[in-house]
Design a protein around this motif. Structure first.
Motif, mmCIF file in Angstrom:
data_model
loop_
_atom_site.group_PDB
_atom_site.id
_atom_site.type_symbol
_atom_site.label_atom_id
_atom_site.label_comp_id
_atom_site.label_asym_id
_atom_site.label_seq_id
_atom_site.Cartn_x
_atom_site.Cartn_y
_atom_site.Cartn_z
ATOM 1 N N LEU A 10 40.758 50.018 39.337
ATOM 2 C CA LEU A 10 39.944 49.959 38.128
ATOM 3 C C LEU A 10 38.849 51.012 38.234
ATOM 4 O O LEU A 10 37.910 50.870 39.019
ATOM 5 N N HIS A 13 34.299 50.384 37.050
ATOM 6 C CA HIS A 13 34.129 48.922 37.092
ATOM 7 C C HIS A 13 32.691 48.460 36.857
ATOM 8 O O HIS A 13 32.448 47.275 36.641
ATOM 9 N N ASN A 14 31.716 49.371 36.903
ATOM 10 C CA ASN A 14 30.323 48.984 36.682
ATOM 11 C C ASN A 14 29.891 49.100 35.224
ATOM 12 O O ASN A 14 28.802 48.664 34.862
ATOM 13 N N GLY A 18 34.579 48.227 31.902
ATOM 14 C CA GLY A 18 35.126 48.061 33.247
ATOM 15 C C GLY A 18 34.703 46.764 33.904
ATOM 16 O O GLY A 18 35.504 46.085 34.549
ATOM 17 N N SER A 19 33.436 46.387 33.735
ATOM 18 C CA SER A 19 32.960 45.148 34.352
ATOM 19 C C SER A 19 33.622 43.928 33.711
ATOM 20 O O SER A 19 33.883 42.928 34.377
ATOM 21 N N LEU A 22 37.094 43.717 35.159
ATOM 22 C CA LEU A 22 36.998 43.197 36.527
ATOM 23 C C LEU A 22 36.807 41.681 36.522
ATOM 24 O O LEU A 22 37.468 40.965 37.295
ATOM 25 N N THR A 35 38.108 48.955 43.632
ATOM 26 C CA THR A 35 37.011 49.590 42.895
ATOM 27 C C THR A 35 36.220 50.464 43.869
ATOM 28 O O THR A 35 36.275 50.256 45.087
#
Length: 316
Positions: A10, A13-14, A18-19, A22, A35
């Motif tokens: 991914l 992810h932040n 993305g988050s 996740l 990640t």
């Protein structure tokens, strides 16, 4: 199909989307989600991206990494928007191809469609007219990513899918007054009115442009849903099929986060309106069985609670 032991990379992810992806992957029990922070892997460096993917050997890739922003950021930093987004997506897509990774989701944007597009916007309207000038550099980069995925699918029989979301909001958004998208900026502006004696909210443009919004958890669901779905199309629009004017969103947000507060709206017509209307035709997604499930007001409240947690960071 992804199974619970599949290796999934991914990218991004932040970020907002993305988050959310996740969170959803973890909730669904996928145990091997890879990640890495951008401080440890520069996605604009092709060699480093290739070596990272070669070492980690994912079978599936979600590309949620991108340089994004609102009208001001898109207008003032066109070169950065083009270079960084072209580099990130090209490095990931081409490295995936070279390493035999056939399943990939690329996050696009509804801004890839022409400014004065027939509404609701169908996937086939791509490249049928001129882009909105305020975000054309970002849109061109995303269009290149779409065409790259489409071309690899045609030439090499890969399974690269491009998700075209409408305006997205939710937890982990950016609440910068100038550089964020309009929705989180409105949440911040309306919140700040609470402590002001002069309760006047300034809006860019005339408040008439219409926008469709989708809660980020719905978008995350769409990404995982279509990664697991065999489809013949490369591009899939993701939205709610409903749109409201900017000034209507102001009233909706205010009723959720500061009910009964009276305030005035001032229109700064020296600032651009952007695209006059943007609502997606989501019939293709519905045909495959996907549709947005979140309630707008509940989603705004969840997003506002996230803003309150981050309020000390966004003091500008």
């Amino acid at each position: 199909m992804i199974n619970h032991n599949s290796k999934i990379f991914l990218a991004g992810h932040n970020g907002l989307v993305g988050s959310a992806i996740l969170r959803l992957l973890k909730k669904k029990g996928y145990r091997k989600v890879i990640t890495i922070d951008k401080s440890k892997l520069d996605l604009t460096n092709q060699k480093k991206v290739f070596n990272f993917l070669k070492k980690n050997k994912p079978k599936f890739i979600f590309i949620a990494a991108a340089k994004v922003g609102g009208i001001q950021l898109n207008s003032q930093f066109k070169a950065d928007m083009l270079y960084e987004n072209l580099s990130i997506q090209t490095n990931l897509i081409y490295s995936a191809f070279k390493l035999g990774i056939k399943d990939l989701i690329f996050l696009g944007s509804s801004c890839v469609y022409p400014r004065d597009c027939k509404q609701p916007i169908k996937e086939e309207y791509l490249l049928t007219g001129n882009l909105e000038k305020t975000n054309d550099a970002y849109a061109i980069a995303k269009i290149a990513g779409i065409k790259m995925c489409e071309s690899f699918n045609l030439q090499y029989n890969t399974n690269y899918k491009c998700i075209m979301p409408t305006n997205t909001f939710g937890p982990n958004d950016k609440y910068h007054s100038l550089n964020s998208h309009f929705f989180p900026a409105l949440i911040k502006k309306i919140h700040k009115l609470k402590k002001m004696d002069n309760k006047t909210l300034t809006l860019w443009g005339n408040g008439k442009p219409k926008r469709e919004m989708i809660y980020v958890d719905d978008l995350a669901e769409a990404c995982v849903f279509f990664m697991n779905k065999k489809i013949k199309e490369t591009i899939i629009n993701i939205g709610t099929g409903k749109d409201y004017s900017i000034e209507n969103y102001v009233k909706i947000i205010a009723n959720v986060i500061v009910p009964k507060m009276r305030f005035n709206i001032k229109y700064d017509k020296s600032k651009p309106n952007g695209t006059p209307r943007k609502v997606l035709n989501i019939n293709l997604a519905k045909k495959y069985g996907w549709y947005a499930k979140s309630d707008l007001k509940k989603s705004i409240l969840l997003t506002y609670k996230d803003y309150l947690k981050k309020n000390q960071v966004y003091k500008d």
